[in-house]
Design a protein around this motif. Structure first.
Motif, PDB file in Angstrom:
ATOM      1  N   ALA A  69     -13.527  44.344  25.582  1.00  0.00           N
ATOM      2  CA  ALA A  69     -12.966  43.028  25.279  1.00  0.00           C
ATOM      3  C   ALA A  69     -12.084  42.590  26.429  1.00  0.00           C
ATOM      4  O   ALA A  69     -11.480  43.405  27.110  1.00  0.00           O
ATOM      5  N   THR A  70     -12.016  41.282  26.666  1.00  0.00           N
ATOM      6  CA  THR A  70     -11.285  40.780  27.826  1.00  0.00           C
ATOM      7  C   THR A  70      -9.966  40.139  27.484  1.00  0.00           C
ATOM      8  O   THR A  70      -9.204  39.807  28.370  1.00  0.00           O
ATOM      9  N   ALA A  71      -9.674  39.904  26.217  1.00  0.00           N
ATOM     10  CA  ALA A  71      -8.390  39.288  25.901  1.00  0.00           C
ATOM     11  C   ALA A  71      -7.311  40.353  25.854  1.00  0.00           C
ATOM     12  O   ALA A  71      -7.580  41.547  25.851  1.00  0.00           O
ATOM     13  N   GLY A  72      -6.036  39.952  25.803  1.00  0.00           N
ATOM     14  CA  GLY A  72      -4.937  40.902  25.837  1.00  0.00           C
ATOM     15  C   GLY A  72      -4.558  41.372  24.451  1.00  0.00           C
ATOM     16  O   GLY A  72      -4.950  40.833  23.432  1.00  0.00           O
ATOM     17  N   ILE A  73      -3.712  42.427  24.403  1.00  0.00           N
ATOM     18  CA  ILE A  73      -3.284  43.003  23.144  1.00  0.00           C
ATOM     19  C   ILE A  73      -2.249  42.115  22.486  1.00  0.00           C
ATOM     20  O   ILE A  73      -1.515  41.411  23.150  1.00  0.00           O
ATOM     21  N   VAL A  74      -2.182  42.129  21.163  1.00  0.00           N
ATOM     22  CA  VAL A  74      -1.191  41.346  20.444  1.00  0.00           C
ATOM     23  C   VAL A  74       0.127  42.085  20.488  1.00  0.00           C
ATOM     24  O   VAL A  74       0.238  43.204  20.003  1.00  0.00           O
ATOM     25  N   ALA A  75       1.138  41.495  21.070  1.00  0.00           N
ATOM     26  CA  ALA A  75       2.430  42.144  21.226  1.00  0.00           C
ATOM     27  C   ALA A  75       3.371  41.681  20.130  1.00  0.00           C
ATOM     28  O   ALA A  75       3.649  40.507  19.995  1.00  0.00           O
ATOM     29  N   THR A 110      -1.879  36.390  28.404  1.00  0.00           N
ATOM     30  CA  THR A 110      -1.322  35.484  29.413  1.00  0.00           C
ATOM     31  C   THR A 110      -1.155  36.159  30.759  1.00  0.00           C
ATOM     32  O   THR A 110      -0.923  35.494  31.765  1.00  0.00           O
ATOM     33  N   GLY A 111      -1.263  37.495  30.782  1.00  0.00           N
ATOM     34  CA  GLY A 111      -1.022  38.230  32.013  1.00  0.00           C
ATOM     35  C   GLY A 111       0.437  38.561  32.227  1.00  0.00           C
ATOM     36  O   GLY A 111       0.771  39.442  33.014  1.00  0.00           O
ATOM     37  N   VAL A 112       1.337  37.870  31.532  1.00  0.00           N
ATOM     38  CA  VAL A 112       2.773  38.090  31.716  1.00  0.00           C
ATOM     39  C   VAL A 112       3.205  39.294  30.890  1.00  0.00           C
ATOM     40  O   VAL A 112       3.079  39.296  29.666  1.00  0.00           O
ATOM     41  N   THR A 113       3.705  40.326  31.543  1.00  0.00           N
ATOM     42  CA  THR A 113       4.162  41.511  30.826  1.00  0.00           C
ATOM     43  C   THR A 113       5.551  41.239  30.261  1.00  0.00           C
ATOM     44  O   THR A 113       6.479  40.904  31.000  1.00  0.00           O
ATOM     45  N   PRO A 114       5.733  41.383  28.940  1.00  0.00           N
ATOM     46  CA  PRO A 114       6.973  40.952  28.297  1.00  0.00           C
ATOM     47  C   PRO A 114       8.145  41.902  28.471  1.00  0.00           C
ATOM     48  O   PRO A 114       9.296  41.509  28.313  1.00  0.00           O
ATOM     49  N   GLY A 115       7.891  43.166  28.762  1.00  0.00           N
ATOM     50  CA  GLY A 115       8.962  44.148  28.908  1.00  0.00           C
ATOM     51  C   GLY A 115       8.355  45.480  29.281  1.00  0.00           C
ATOM     52  O   GLY A 115       7.138  45.647  29.269  1.00  0.00           O
ATOM     53  N   ARG A 167       3.419  50.775  27.382  1.00  0.00           N
ATOM     54  CA  ARG A 167       4.409  50.813  28.455  1.00  0.00           C
ATOM     55  C   ARG A 167       3.795  50.245  29.729  1.00  0.00           C
ATOM     56  O   ARG A 167       2.709  50.661  30.148  1.00  0.00           O
ATOM     57  N   TYR A 168       4.489  49.277  30.337  1.00  0.00           N
ATOM     58  CA  TYR A 168       3.995  48.618  31.541  1.00  0.00           C
ATOM     59  C   TYR A 168       4.710  49.178  32.770  1.00  0.00           C
ATOM     60  O   TYR A 168       5.946  49.207  32.809  1.00  0.00           O
TER      61      TYR A 168
END
Length: 361
Positions: free
Chosen positions: A18-24, A115-120, A149-150
């Protein structure tokens, strides 16, 4: 911090990723469903430890296996397993379980945000799995949960749009993005990539900022482009973390434009015909052929003046004014270059009809 390795993984076609991001949870407020509180008809069972991923490093291709057991006395037919976000792919998505039998579900997840933006640096996440019968009714619902963890935090995207559009045969502009790295990383390096340009990494001290600067090569073909440049975090023990992708995207404009770029016909009274000359100009000097030049409205005419003019073919755009006030019409030029590539340019033609007694706008 000890981070659990991916366990019970299985291999299957990368085309199913899948290409979408994980639900945070912490950033999107996603509601987690407690698998232990499922009130659906009893039967399907999943051990809690199979639903808890613990803390894992982010990756775009995270693999996990969930064993599902039928603890009822009847056969259960699952026609579809539906994940709560497109970041998760489940294989198989349908199966039949006889009493006491088990089915291993192979999951593949993209743990990066859409969105590509890592939140934390560490973010809670959860994905619910709905098990449905042939009528679409929910048989059971289980929730996969854990913490991701990013290694890097920020907005890992570099975009060439708007005023920064690239033009074919024009050297690309250098742009960069800034990211903050996790304190446990001792270094960050560039991974292998196919980006058609230069990429360089600048780093501050340990646990501080990194900058990725890119410059596309001259000669990108016209149209949209999208590339990922992976950054690889390295831990103190030398472990290389999964690739952290920085997305480079944008649009390459053709090196062909209209001169003048704004087509404004002279002021005229109703019934008068006004004209102007426009050139389909090749900025690189390469020869081109206009395959079609036409007005998109009946009020305007486009006439070829000189196909062999220096810099590109010359055309006359004319219009007989039939109404007072400002009017916009459109013209289109379809061109082909010597290498077989081509494109089109559509431009608005502004005219202004003077009302009786009016001498200017």
């Amino acid at each position: 911090m000890d981070l659990p390795a991916v366990q019970r993984s299985s291999e299957w076609s990368p085309g199913l990723i899948a290409t979408a991001g994980i639900v945070a949870v912490s950033t999107l407020g996603f509601l987690l469903f407690d698998s232990r509180g499922t009130t659906a008809p009893p039967g399907l069972h999943v051990d809690e430890d199979a639903l808890d991923l613990g803390t894992v490093w982010a990756r775009s291709d995270f693999q996990w296996t969930v064993p599902v057991e039928n603890r009822s006395s009847r056969t259960i037919v699952v026609s579809h397993v539906e994940a709560s976000c497109a970041c998760t792919n489940v294989k198989p998505s349908s199966f039949t379980l006889r009493p006491t039998s088990r089915q291993q579900l192979a999951l593949r997840l993209n743990l990066f945000p859409p969105t590509g933006v890592t939140p934390g640096y560490i973010t809670n996440f959860g994905v619910s799995l709905d098990f449905r019968d042939e009528n679409g009714r929910r048989i059971a619902q289980k929730t996969l949960h854990g913490r991701v963890r990013y290694p890097l935090v920020g907005s890992p995207v570099i975009t060439y749009y708007g005023p920064d559009q690239l033009v074919e045969h024009t050297p690309g502009l250098e742009k960069r993005c800034e990211l903050r790295r996790d304190y446990e990383l001792t270094d960050v390096i560039l991974g292998e990539h196919d980006f058609p340009g230069t990429a360089r990494l600048e780093k501050a001290g340990v646990g501080s900022t990194v900058w990725l600067s890119v410059r596309p090569f001259d000669g990108l073909r016209p149209g949209r482009f999208e590339y990922d440049i992976p950054l690889v975090g390295i831990l103190e023990d030398g472990t290389h973390l999964p690739d952290f992708p920085v997305r480079i995207n944008g649009w390459v404009g053709a090196d062909v434009k209209l001169v003048p770029s704004r087509l404004s016909l002279p002021l005229a009274r109703i019934g008068e015909t006004v004209r102007m000359t426009v050139q389909v100009h090749s900025q690189s000097g390469e020869p081109l052929r206009v395959k079609e030049a036409a007005a998109l409205t009946d009020a305007v005419a486009v006439t070829l003046l000189d196909e062999e003019a220096a810099g590109g073919p010359l055309y006359e755009v004319s219009k007989t004014i039939n109404a007072g006030g400002a009017v916009d019409d459109n013209v289109r030029f379809i061109f082909e270059k010597h290498d077989g590539t081509g494109g089109s340019i559509t431009a608005a033609v502004r005219s202004y009809g003077l009302a009786t007694g009016e001498t200017s706008r």
